[in-house]
Scaffold this motif. Structure first.
Motif, PDB file in Angstrom:
ATOM      1  N   ASN A 644       8.760  -4.212  -9.925  1.00 14.64           N
ATOM      2  CA  ASN A 644       9.381  -2.730  -9.804  1.00 14.64           C
ATOM      3  C   ASN A 644       8.582  -1.975  -8.893  1.00 14.64           C
ATOM      4  OD1 ASN A 644      11.291  -3.120 -11.498  1.00 14.64           O
ATOM      5  ND2 ASN A 644      10.437  -2.061 -13.335  1.00 14.64           N
ATOM      6  N   ALA A 645       7.078  -2.164  -8.973  1.00 19.60           N
ATOM      7  CA  ALA A 645       6.043  -1.273  -7.980  1.00 19.60           C
ATOM      8  C   ALA A 645       6.508  -1.816  -6.633  1.00 19.60           C
ATOM      9  CB  ALA A 645       4.946  -1.461  -8.442  1.00 19.60           C
ATOM     10  N   MET A 646       6.690  -3.038  -6.432  1.00 16.98           N
ATOM     11  CA  MET A 646       6.894  -3.678  -5.202  1.00 16.98           C
ATOM     12  C   MET A 646       8.249  -3.076  -4.400  1.00 16.98           C
ATOM     13  SD  MET A 646       5.560  -7.607  -4.778  1.00 16.98           S
ATOM     14  CE  MET A 646       5.669  -8.200  -6.352  1.00 16.98           C
ATOM     15  N   ASP A 647       9.257  -3.112  -5.389  1.00 12.12           N
ATOM     16  CA  ASP A 647      10.611  -2.699  -5.057  1.00 12.12           C
ATOM     17  C   ASP A 647      10.631  -1.165  -4.637  1.00 12.12           C
ATOM     18  OD1 ASP A 647      11.695  -4.963  -5.322  1.00 12.12           O
ATOM     19  OD2 ASP A 647      12.572  -4.649  -7.477  1.00 12.12           O
ATOM     20  N   ALA A 648       9.864  -0.403  -5.439  1.00  4.85           N
ATOM     21  CA  ALA A 648       9.627   0.772  -5.237  1.00  4.85           C
ATOM     22  C   ALA A 648       9.016   1.251  -3.932  1.00  4.85           C
ATOM     23  CB  ALA A 648       8.750   1.483  -6.413  1.00  4.85           C
ATOM     24  N   MET A 649       8.323   0.552  -3.303  1.00  3.40           N
ATOM     25  CA  MET A 649       7.391   0.864  -2.181  1.00  3.40           C
ATOM     26  C   MET A 649       8.117  -0.029  -0.882  1.00  3.40           C
ATOM     27  SD  MET A 649       3.544   0.838  -3.163  1.00  3.40           S
ATOM     28  CE  MET A 649       3.347  -0.847  -3.778  1.00  3.40           C
ATOM     29  N   ALA A 650       9.614  -0.350  -1.203  1.00  3.80           N
ATOM     30  CA  ALA A 650      10.005  -0.936  -0.049  1.00  3.80           C
ATOM     31  C   ALA A 650      10.248  -0.133   1.408  1.00  3.80           C
ATOM     32  CB  ALA A 650      11.645  -1.298  -0.330  1.00  3.80           C
ATOM     33  N   SER A 651      10.250   1.206   0.982  1.00  7.29           N
ATOM     34  CA  SER A 651      10.346   2.088   2.257  1.00  7.29           C
ATOM     35  C   SER A 651       9.047   2.889   2.399  1.00  7.29           C
ATOM     36  CB  SER A 651      11.512   2.993   2.278  1.00  7.29           C
ATOM     37  OG  SER A 651      11.639   3.505   0.841  1.00  7.29           O
ATOM     38  N   THR A 652       8.027   2.364   1.919  1.00  5.83           N
ATOM     39  CA  THR A 652       6.837   2.899   2.105  1.00  5.83           C
ATOM     40  C   THR A 652       6.090   2.301   3.435  1.00  5.83           C
ATOM     41  OG1 THR A 652       6.365   3.217  -0.244  1.00  5.83           O
ATOM     42  CG2 THR A 652       4.488   3.347   1.240  1.00  5.83           C
TER      43      THR A 652
END
Lengths: 746, 205
Positions: A644-652
């Motif tokens: 989830n953390a990785m998915d959350a940073m897809a546009s970071t």
């Protein structure tokens, strides 16, 4: 002649005697001074009672006169003056021995004109309120009965009879006395605890008053005070007004006056005019017998009671049971039972005794048979009802080891029709692994008051395994020693199957989620395994080449082989971890070091993190954090949180993609894993729904990840939380209870 | 050649790095192993003959980016062989387009690896040869006068001496003198040699 002479003195003496007698018996004259007219109910009731009492107490000595001032109908000063003149002219020469005033207006009149009328005549007043008494301040030789109306009690009676009432209507007229009542009523309502929607019908024309009362709703309490005059100046008699208004009112009417009762009012907290009259007459008697009036202080309300009219209550359907204790119920038609209770009882008793005697023999004879039948029928009914609900009843005798069961037992335990149902027959069909459990459960019931519940498997011959629940409870004998255990058998196979089904489904979903996460990770995992395989292959081929040389460097070959062993172990470990996550086993509780679990999860994601250009930092508690749980499920939670953390940073931006995993053991016996990302964080609208099944913010998400993680956390006695991080990103927290701290060597 | 052919090996996995180094050394290659692209870039010397064997997936700077950095640095035509755990087609196409010698999938078979490396070796040698030739031609070109260079361009374009004289507004005899002096300076005897040399220099335009 002589005879005549003799006769004359005798006659003279007789005359003298007679005249003496007459002088001694000169009657006392009492003037009843009525404020109103002859038919005014309140004053006439008092006057009647007082007259009767006076004649009783002082027989043959009383002469009673009455004057009716009629001050209500003629309220002008000239009438009052004329009345005063009239009384002075009439009684001035022969003043009465005592004046009794009746009606509140009469005392002020008397006090005002007393000096010109009969200055030395003592007076007894009636129907005077404390307020009037204080205002008039009568001289000391004027005493009487002060009537203190407790209007609040009248209202409280109404409240008890009409607990549902919400509205209160208070009626008073426009005369002076009426206005006094108005003030009292307002004060009473203000001071009353319960608040009503209150309407004051004061200062109205009579016709309007009548119209208003007739259109009230039933849940209203109407209190009628005095209406001596209406706003148009028409004079009325309050008791008559109360009667008329009671008849046309759409809600029950109460009032503070005795005279309202019997005319349709329900009742009130009331001083009867009769008792006032009697008390006044007693005072008058004392004065006439020579006691100084100044030595007799005024008395207040000798006998006030709750009084109600039974007929009026019937009309409104008010319940006698709601009356306050000690209420005087008037106009109640006595029943035969009330009037002839003794006779009726005696009659019934005699008839009853005869019946008993006659029946005794019959009953005696039939009793036994009847009870036997009843008992049999009762047992049949019970057995039938129990069987209908799938329950078998049983009882075990401790001493004889005899077992009694209902027929349904055969069906539950699959015992054939020709086999007797014994303890052994039952146990024979219990699953061999459960026999011990079943007999121990029943044995234990002898030792405790608690009912026991045990589920065992039954293996009927040629049939499927069924689950039977045994409920048992002991029955103590006469000596208090537990002699019997009884209980029920009930088939709970369906319930067990459903439970198993649910558990299986839950496991299946959790497993599917793991598989789906691993599916997402398959590329990374393949790479992860590829690394050691690459190292192994290259080392092996290098070794072969080295050995093919003329003078092989054996040291290097040995190194290559050692590397092969090492890398092979590494590959094995990865595969082991994967198999672990992919397996579909029941929850297994082990002691798990969360720090190790975090490390191995991060390792599993090593390549995925690289592929997503995401850095990861570990900030782990120095000492091992031990929890009891299923390592597979716990890792699944960590894996999910990291994904989830990785998915959350897809546009970071790439430079900011970083996950910090920290573990902390709290004093409170809880440890916590925090996964902090630098993604977009949680939008306010989402925050309440994150743990809902099928809620997802991802394009291809199922919306089950966090739901399952949360379920797993709860199953481990922990909690899953998700909050925004200060300065952007989110923090997923996973708390778990730690094991009792291991004994520290240091 | 003064220096030995050197293989620059870059892989973030220490086990793989060690194993591949061992394998290449067993084949008597000079191997320089690096566990990160940064360490490699810091030590890389373009002058040394050799090739780069790069892992694709690495933290920080991946293999393809590293290839770009290498190509961008002036004068480098270092041949690159990729090895990857995840041989997906788009990545391999990108790598080959960018001039990679080969794109190998882990685990790498030694024969495939050696074949790729020998290709790289040949490519490196050729590019170094070309470089040397270019450098010597350029040195010779420096000695030509502007008029001789003009004549050279016309000769390469296939013009006859008479035509060249017309173009340049002079007589055929003068052109002949320039032409023989120019060919002498460049060390060629035939027009064919001259055209090839011009091709190396890309002078045809």
């Amino acid at each position: 002649m002589i005879r005549t002479q003799i006769t004359t003195p005798w006659s003279l003496a007789l005359l003298a005697l007679l005249s003496l007698e007459a002088r001694a018996a000169e009657p006392k004259r009492v003037l009843m001074l009525h404020a109103y007219n002859y038919t005014f109910p309140a004053t006439s009731t008092i006057a009647d009672a007082a007259r009767k009492r006076l004649l009783e107490r002082l027989p043959n000595m009383i002469e009673i006169d009455a004057e009716f001032l009629d001050l209500a109908r003629n309220a002008d000063a000239s009438h009052e003056a004329r009345a005063a003149t009239f009384i002075r002219d009439k009684y001035g020469k022969y003043p009465p021995d005592l004046v009794m005033t009746l009606g509140s207006a009469a005392l002020p009149f008397l006090v005002k004109h007393r000096d010109t009328l009969f200055p030395n005549t003592p007076a007894v007043f009636t129907s005077i309120s404390p307020q009037t008494y204080a205002a008039v301040r009568p001289p000391p030789d004027v005493t009487g009965i002060v009537t203190d109306f407790d209007l609040a009690k009248t209202l409280s009676l109404a409240e008890q009879l009409q607990p549902e009432a919400r509205r209160l209507v208070i009626v008073a007229g426009s005369a002076e006395i009426d206005r006094r009542w108005q003030a009292i009523a307002r004060k009473m309502v203000e001071g009353h605890q319960r608040k009503f929607e209150t309407t004051y019908l004061f200062e109205l024309p009579y016709s309007e008053l009548a119209a208003k009362l007739s259109s009230l709703s039933r849940d209203t309490i109407v209190i009628v005070l005095t209406v001596l005059a209406d706003s148009e100046g028409k004079a009325f008699v309050p008791a008559a007004v109360a009667g008329d208004l009671s008849a046309l009112s759409a809600a029950p009417v109460y009032g503070p006056y005795d005279t309202f009762i019997g005319r349709g009012a329900v009742g009130g907290f009331i001083e009867t005019f009769e008792s006032v009259g009697i008390a006044a007459a007693d005072m008058a008697t004392e004065i006439l017998e020579g006691k100084a009036p100044s030595a007799i202080p005024p008395r207040t309300t000798p006998s006030q009671h709750y009084r109600v009219d039974y007929q009026a209550m019937q009309r409104w359907g008010l319940k006698e049971g709601n009356l306050p204790p000690g209420t005087v119920v008037m106009f109640k038609q006595p029943t035969i039972w009330d009037e002839h209770r003794g006779a009726v009882l005696a009659g019934l008793f005699v008839v009853g005794m005869q019946g008993v005697l006659l029946s005794a023999l019959l009953i005696q004879r039939r009793r036994r048979a009847r009870f036997e039948n009843l008992l049999l029928a009762s047992e049949e009914r019970m057995t039938f009802a129990a069987a209908a609900t799938g329950i078998a009843l049983w009882q075990l005798d401790r001493d004889t080891n005899n077992l009694w069961v209902t027929e349904h037992c055969r069906k539950l335990f699959g015992i054939g029709k020709d086999v007797p149902v014994t303890r052994e027959a039952l146990l024979a069909n219990v699953h061999p692994d459960d026999v011990e459990i079943a007999s121990r459960a029943i044995q234990r019931s002898f030792d405790t008051e608690q009912a026991s519940v045990t589920d065992v498997r039954i293996v009927p011959p040629d049939n499927e395994v069924r689950w039977i629940r045994i409920r048992a409870r002991r029955n103590s004998g006469d000596n208090g020693r537990p002699e019997k255990v009884s209980g029920i058998f009930i088939d709970v196979t369906d319930q067990k199957l459903a439970e198993a089904e649910t558990a299986l489904q839950r496991r299946e979903i959790a497993h599917l989620m793991r598989v789906s996460v691993l599916g997402e990770l398959s590329g990374s995992i393949a790479h992860e395994i590829n690394q050691p395989l690459t190292a192994i292959l290259s080392n092996a081929q290098a070794a072969l080449r080295l050995l093919g040389k003329k003078s092989p460097d054996l040291e290097d070959v040995r190194d290559a082989l050692e590397e092969i062993v090492h890398e092979d172990n590494r590959a094995g470990e990865i595969i082991h971890r994967l198999r672990y996550l992919l397996k579909k086993e029941e929850r297994k509780l082990e002691s798990v070091n969360i720090n190790d679990l975090v490390r191995s999860t991060a390792a599993l994601l090593h390549n995925e993190l690289i592929a997503r250009a995401t850095g990861v930092g570990l900030d782990l508690e120095n000492r091992p954090l031990l929890v009891t749980g299923d390592p597979v499920q716990l890792q699944q939670v960590l894996l999910n949180l990291l994904m989830n953390a990785m998915d959350a940073m897809a546009s970071t931006p790439l430079a900011r993609r970083h996950i910090l995993i920290s573990t902390r053991g709290a004093e409170s016996g809880l440890m916590e894993v925090l996964v902090k990302d630098q993604g977009a964080g949680i939008r306010p609208l989402e925050s309440g729904r994150l743990f809902e099944p099928f809620f997802t913010t991802k394009d291809h998400g199922l919306g089950l990840g966090l739901t399952i993680c949360s379920t797993i956390a709860q199953a481990h006695g922990g909690r899953l939380t998700l909050v925004n991080r200060e300065g952007g990103g989110a923090i997923a927290g996973f708390s778990l209870p730690t094991q009792a701290p291991a004994v520290d060597a240091a | 050649m003064t220096e030995k052919f050197t293989i620059y090996l870059v892989d973030d996995d220490p086990g793989v790095l060690k194993a591949l180094s061992r394998l290449l050394r067993a084949r008597d290659y000079e191997v320089k192993p690096y566990s990160s692209p940064q360490l490699f870039l810091a030590e890389h010397d373009v002058a040394v003959p050799g090739c780069a064997v790069l892992d694709v997936a690495m933290p920080g700077l991946d293999g393809l980016e590293l290839q770009r950095v290498l190509t961008a640095s002036a004068g480098s035509h270092r041949p690159v062989v990729f090895i990857t755990g995840k041989g997906d087609i788009p990545t391999s196409v990108r790598a080959m387009k960018a001039g990679a010698i080969d794109f190998l999938t882990k685990p790498v078979n030694d024969t495939d690896l050696f074949e790729a490396i020998s290709h790289a070796e040949a490519s490196d040698a050729q590019s170094r040869r070309l470089q040397l030739e270019l450098e010597s031609i350029q040195a010779k070109m420096e000695t030509l006068t502007p008029r001789e260079r003009e004549v050279l361009l016309h000769v390469v374009a296939g013009r006859l001496n008479k035509q060249i004289a017309g173009d340049l507004g002079t007589v055929e005899k003068t052109i002949k003198v320039h032409r023989s002096r120019m060919m002498e300076k460049l060390g060629v005897r035939t027009v064919a040699d001259l055209v090839r040399m011009a091709g190396v220099l890309n002078l045809s335009k």
